[in-house]
Scaffold this motif. Structure first.
Motif, mmCIF file in Angstrom:
data_model
loop_
_atom_site.group_PDB
_atom_site.id
_atom_site.type_symbol
_atom_site.label_atom_id
_atom_site.label_comp_id
_atom_site.label_asym_id
_atom_site.label_seq_id
_atom_site.Cartn_x
_atom_site.Cartn_y
_atom_site.Cartn_z
ATOM 1 N N ALA A 1 0.835 22.712 61.235
ATOM 2 C CA ALA A 1 0.313 23.977 60.705
ATOM 3 C C ALA A 1 0.331 23.973 59.174
ATOM 4 C CB ALA A 1 1.131 25.148 61.248
ATOM 5 N N ILE A 2 1.399 23.466 58.599
ATOM 6 C CA ILE A 2 1.490 23.383 57.132
ATOM 7 C C ILE A 2 0.434 22.423 56.602
ATOM 8 C CG2 ILE A 2 2.954 22.580 55.225
ATOM 9 C CD1 ILE A 2 5.358 23.631 56.977
ATOM 10 N N TRP A 3 0.301 21.272 57.255
ATOM 11 C CA TRP A 3 -0.689 20.270 56.837
ATOM 12 C C TRP A 3 -2.099 20.862 56.907
ATOM 13 C CZ3 TRP A 3 0.667 15.508 54.965
ATOM 14 C CH2 TRP A 3 -0.374 14.598 54.742
ATOM 15 N N SER B 1 4.199 10.171 49.608
ATOM 16 C CA SER B 1 5.423 10.799 50.126
ATOM 17 C C SER B 1 5.103 11.948 51.091
ATOM 18 C CB SER B 1 6.313 11.283 48.986
ATOM 19 O OG SER B 1 5.647 12.231 48.189
ATOM 20 N N SER B 2 3.954 12.598 50.924
ATOM 21 C CA SER B 2 3.538 13.650 51.861
ATOM 22 C C SER B 2 3.278 13.044 53.237
ATOM 23 C CB SER B 2 2.257 14.340 51.383
ATOM 24 O OG SER B 2 2.349 14.806 50.067
ATOM 25 N N LYS C 1 -6.793 24.441 52.108
ATOM 26 C CA LYS C 1 -6.608 24.644 50.659
ATOM 27 C C LYS C 1 -6.922 23.399 49.836
ATOM 28 C CE LYS C 1 -5.113 28.903 50.863
ATOM 29 N NZ LYS C 1 -5.661 29.991 50.061
ATOM 30 N N HIS C 2 -7.235 22.294 50.494
ATOM 31 C CA HIS C 2 -7.681 21.055 49.842
ATOM 32 C C HIS C 2 -6.642 20.430 48.903
ATOM 33 C CE1 HIS C 2 -11.535 21.936 51.613
ATOM 34 N NE2 HIS C 2 -11.490 23.143 51.068
ATOM 35 N N VAL C 3 -5.373 20.561 49.253
ATOM 36 C CA VAL C 3 -4.325 19.849 48.519
ATOM 37 C C VAL C 3 -4.431 18.378 48.912
ATOM 38 C CG1 VAL C 3 -1.824 19.548 48.249
ATOM 39 C CG2 VAL C 3 -2.802 21.851 48.397
ATOM 40 N N VAL D 1 3.588 17.707 46.213
ATOM 41 C CA VAL D 1 5.046 17.648 46.323
ATOM 42 C C VAL D 1 5.551 18.766 47.236
ATOM 43 C CG1 VAL D 1 7.224 17.792 45.050
ATOM 44 C CG2 VAL D 1 5.296 16.503 44.099
ATOM 45 N N LEU D 2 5.006 19.966 47.065
ATOM 46 C CA LEU D 2 5.372 21.081 47.942
ATOM 47 C C LEU D 2 4.967 20.776 49.382
ATOM 48 C CD1 LEU D 2 6.467 23.966 48.357
ATOM 49 C CD2 LEU D 2 4.154 24.804 47.813
#
Length: 145
Positions: free
Chosen positions: A35-37, A51-52, A44-46, A15-16
């Motif tokens: 960069a965030i992705w 929705s992402s 970080k393996h999120v 969600v973040l």
């Protein structure tokens, strides 16, 4: 500030991820979305959720790169992340239309046609579209007729 937050794994979630990528899109900054992705998904393996991916694709679309927006949605489909909803269909169709309008090749025309045919199930009773605005359903039906 946000970059330091991303160093703490306990704060990270799909969600973040979607929210931060969406903010980058609102700023018309797909490089920041990348960069965030990269930080959250690759390092970080999120695990991204539907929705992402939608926020990621939209970041490219609103920044004038429909081809990358299409690629992000196709990546979501290839990885079988979530369910392809009317929201995804609307955004994907919009990206395909913009791409075809800007580069009216036979290949882009066929991509758009193929997508419109394959997505009929979403708007013709195959999925719950009760949350979709009535105009969205009507517009989709008119567009794909």
């Amino acid at each position: 500030e946000v970059d330091r937050l991303l160093d703490f794994d306990e704060h990270l979630s799909p969600v973040l991820l979607g929210a931060l990528v969406d903010l980058a899109g609102h700023r018309h900054d797909p490089a920041r979305a990348d960069a965030i992705w990269k930080k959250m998904v690759v390092q970080k393996h999120v695990q991204p959720i539907e929705s992402s991916y939608n926020a990621y694709a939209r970041a490219y679309l609103v920044s004038g790169d429909p081809e990358m927006a299409i690629a992000k949605m196709e990546e979501m489909l290839a990885r079988r992340v979530g369910q392809f909803t009317w929201i995804n269909a609307k955004d994907h169709a919009q990206a395909l239309l913009i791409l075809y309008h800007s580069m009216p090749t036979e290949e882009n025309k066929e991509r758009l046609r193929r997508f419109l045919r394959s997505s009929q199930v979403i708007f013709s009773g195959g999925q719950d579209v009760s949350a979709a605005p009535k105009t969205a359903v009507e517009e989709w039906q008119a567009l794909s007729a």
